[in-house]
Design an enzyme around this catalytic site. Structure first.
Site, mmCIF file in Angstrom:
data_model
loop_
_atom_site.group_PDB
_atom_site.id
_atom_site.type_symbol
_atom_site.label_atom_id
_atom_site.label_comp_id
_atom_site.label_asym_id
_atom_site.label_seq_id
_atom_site.Cartn_x
_atom_site.Cartn_y
_atom_site.Cartn_z
ATOM 1 N N ASP A 325 1.254 -1.213 -0.559
ATOM 2 C CA ASP A 325 -0.221 0.171 -0.320
ATOM 3 C C ASP A 325 0.616 1.202 -0.328
ATOM 4 O O ASP A 325 2.780 1.580 0.075
ATOM 5 C CB ASP A 325 -1.302 0.059 1.316
ATOM 6 C CG ASP A 325 -2.167 0.754 0.826
ATOM 7 O OD1 ASP A 325 -2.588 1.650 0.515
ATOM 8 O OD2 ASP A 325 -3.265 0.827 1.596
ATOM 9 N N GLU A 524 -10.220 7.320 4.287
ATOM 10 C CA GLU A 524 -8.600 6.573 5.287
ATOM 11 C C GLU A 524 -9.610 6.877 6.485
ATOM 12 O O GLU A 524 -10.691 6.605 7.060
ATOM 13 C CB GLU A 524 -7.718 6.807 4.572
ATOM 14 C CG GLU A 524 -7.529 5.634 2.965
ATOM 15 C CD GLU A 524 -6.705 5.587 2.520
ATOM 16 O OE1 GLU A 524 -5.464 5.263 3.116
ATOM 17 O OE2 GLU A 524 -6.427 5.845 1.625
#
Ligand code: BGC
Ligand code: BGC
Length: 658
Positions: A325, A524
């Site tokens: 990521d 997020e």
């Protein structure tokens, strides 16, 4: 070891880690290495049978690459930090556009600019003279349609799709998404998210299909098949399909409300709750998997060799590649954004290094040269990247613009595609209350459409929409319809009238009000919240609903949210209450269900069922030492028009923290 974790301890540990960052606390936690027993995990068969001819081509390609070129294949840069000219000198394996990156750094860049840029990167990716040509692959967060492209079809976020319980719809959404990504010349979607979110305080809850692993399992397979085509069939990864990426491996949904947090679950829970989505996605042929920012029992997943290598690549027989990521490798003890042998040694095959790509590639080459990364590991990682590129026909299908669907602009946001998005909106709505059968409404009424989310594409679409946090104004969405616009159209057809008023003041006394309210967009960690109370400290929506009721106007509440929230007072105040999640730009789908046909018959009934249990309290059940409260509405709950939608009065005081 296998018993259910004590949530209190885990949650506190996550908080401590969060407060202290990833330095000493992370290192200390890693010392008490959590134990995985690979032999206890299911042994899966690879979705694609071994292919000697393919492997021979991989071997030949690999043999032609220098150490530096091999290292470069393992690096992915963001288009905000790399140019095609850079790529010519540093032939990286991949590029991405992060949530805020677009051609010329213009989020409204025309689709043609995306395709032209894809061509330029492709042309530049020929490697140094004499080396084999290994085209670059471009990945994008196409997580609810090709959502960075204005005008592309955008679907409800996963949480709403979870309510639909319709894997065939998911497959179709995957196909449409893939096709629209292909129109712009990109190769790879960072989706589906197969997280099984268990604590709705997490800012990524809406990216999760459900808290029910069975729903996630069914959807993971359907979405991967839709995006990539069925493995073994002629359309697998053909010109109408793209690579898929189940993410984030493993256990991001168990992080107790904290993004990039710690999942304290036992190995059994990890295996039985978090992993079935991956098992299904791999069974459907998923070619890449993204590692999670999160930790499991204190160890960052980017460094978890047992899970990445022994379980995923061993027991699960995954022969594609693992992508890290966004600078996720930098969070490992001893690593930085530009140096992290540990991540590769743990099993990452490509590192997402948005801006530090150049130094990272150089350091990887040095580390492989010195043996810090064994050459066998380097070669295995490069083989995996090359294998996937070959399977995706990247070496044979020519420039992005020469591919079959490239530049077919009429396919972006095509009416047939948007009709599927609208169907998805209809199927995603969950009816929680319907006092006196107020719904479905007649389209002959005078309808007040109120609430500050009634006429906002951003509010109905959430994060990951055009930009990362999803904050674009209405004019950035060609073809879109706000919930208000959809209602106005249906009511006009039916002979009624509508008035739009964010604050609920009206000129004409309405027969009924539809109040659209809810969360503001986030993505997020920006979306993490402390409790499940909706809009703590600002109760203007509630006041609006109550004012209308005090004026004897019946109220249908349409609640937009990326998670189930504690809304007892709003539930009490409204006559009918619809959980609409984050339906996206096809707002007309809401009106399709709320309003009858002009002839009085029901056009569409509700069919959505809760993908997450709805909280009875501001604290998620089982968290902060609280007993596992029975939810207010259980997983799977959802009324139909024929049901008695009476809801007894609910307590309006949030329970105090224990
Ligand atoms: C997210 C991923 C995403 C990546 C690229 C990360 O911050 O966690 O889900 O794919 O960024 O945008
Ligand atoms: C990027 C996202 C990424 C995030 C990571 C943002 O700036 O646009 O793609 O996921 O940073 O924190």
């Amino acid at each position: 070891m296998e018993q259910r974790p004590v949530r209190t301890a885990g949650y506190c540990a996550a908080l401590v880690l969060g407060l202290l960052g990833t330095g000493p606390a992370g290192a200390a936690a890693a010392d008490a290495a959590p134990v995985i027993h690979p032999q206890q995990w299911p042994r899966l068969r690879a979705a694609l049978p071994p292919d000697g001819a393919l492997e021979a081509r991989v071997t030949a390609l690999l043999a032609g690459l220098s150490l530096e070129e091999k290292a470069a294949q393992l690096v992915q840069a963001d288009i905000g930090s790399i140019t095609p000219e850079d790529l010519r000198v540093h032939p990286l394996g991949s590029i991405l556009n992060g949530g805020n990156s677009s051609p010329r750094d213009d989020k409204l860049a025309a689709p043609g600019e995306w395709l032209a840029l894809a061509d330029r990167f492709y042309d530049a990716s020929s490697g140094t003279a004499g080396s084999p040509r290994v085209p670059v692959i471009w990945g994008t967060d196409a997580v609810h349609g090709h959502n960075n492209i204005p005008g592309a079809t955008i679907f409800p976020h996963n949480i709403g799709l979870g309510a639909a319980r319709d894997p065939d719809l998911i497959r179709r959404i995957g196909e449409i998404t893939a096709l629209e990504v292909r129109v712009t010349g990109l190769d790879w979607a960072f989706s589906p998210t197969v997280a099984v979110a268990r604590d709705a305080r997490w800012g990524r809850t809406y990216e999760s299909y459900s808290e029910d692993p069975a729903v996630v399992r069914a959807y993971a397979a359907a979405m991967v098949e839709g995006l990539q085509g069925a493995p073994g069939s002629p359309n697998f990864l053909d010109a109408a399909h793209v690579l898929a990426t189940p993410k984030h491996f493993l256990g991001d949904g168990g992080t107790q409300g904290k993004d990039q947090g710690d999942n304290p679950a036992g190995e059994k829970e990890l295996r039985e709750i978090d992993s079935p989505g991956y098992q299904a996605a791999l069974g459907a042929g998923a070619q890449t998997v993204m590692a999670s920012y999160s930790s499991w029992q204190g160890l960052k997943m980017h460094g978890n060799r047992e899970l990445l290598t022994e379980v995923l690549k061993g027991r699960f027989a995954f022969d594609g590649f693992v992508i890290g990521d966004w600078n996720g490798h930098a969070q490992l003890p001893g690593c930085t954004p530009v140096s992290c042998a540990a991540a590769v040694n743990a099993g990452l095959d490509m590192l997402m290094a948005p801006d530090g790509w150049k130094e990272l590639a150089a350091n990887l080459a040095t580390q492989a040269g010195s043996g810090e990364i064994p050459l066998s590991r380097l070669d295995d990682a490069v083989r995996r990247v090359l294998r996937v590129k070959l399977r995706a026909h990247l070496l044979s299908e020519g420039r992005p613009s020469a591919r079959r669907y490239a530049g077919r602009w009429e396919l972006l946001g095509a009416p047939a595609h948007r009709a599927v998005a609208r169907q998805a909106v209809r199927e995603s709505l969950v009816l929680l209350k319907n006092q006196n059968h107020l719904l479905p409404l007649s389209p002959k009424l005078r309808v007040l459409v109120a609430g500050d989310a009634a006429d906002s594409i951003a509010r109905q679409s959430g994060g990951w929409t055009i930009n990362w946090q999803g904050t674009e104004p209405n004019q950035d969405f060609p073809h879109a319809q706000t919930l208000y616009a959809g209602i106005a159209q249906r009511v006009k057809e039916g002979g009624g009238s509508t008035e739009l008023s964010a604050d609920g003041q009206f000129h004409t006394r309405p027969d009924v009000a539809v109040v659209v309210f809810g969360e503001s967009p986030y993505a997020e960690f920006e979306g993490d919240v402390k409790t499940l109370e909706y809009s703590p400290g600002d109760k203007h929506d509630l006041a609006l609903i109550r004012r209308l009721r005090a004026q004897d106007v019946p109220v249908v509440a349409v609640f937009l949210s990326g998670r189930p929230l504690w809304v007892n007072a709003e539930l009490n105040a409204a006559d009918s209450f619809v959980a609409a999640w984050l339906p996206g730009p096809e707002g007309g789908g809401v009106a399709d269900v709320l309003f009858r046909r002009p002839d009085g018959t029901v056009r569409f009934d509700f069919r959505g069922r809760l993908p997450f249990s709805w909280p009875r309290d501001v604290h998620p059940p089982g968290v902060d030492g609280r007993p596992g409260d029975a939810p207010l509405f259980a997983l799977g709950y959802g009324l139909k028009y024929s049901d008695d939608g009476y809801l007894r009065r609910l307590p309006e005081e949030p329970a105090a923290s224990p």
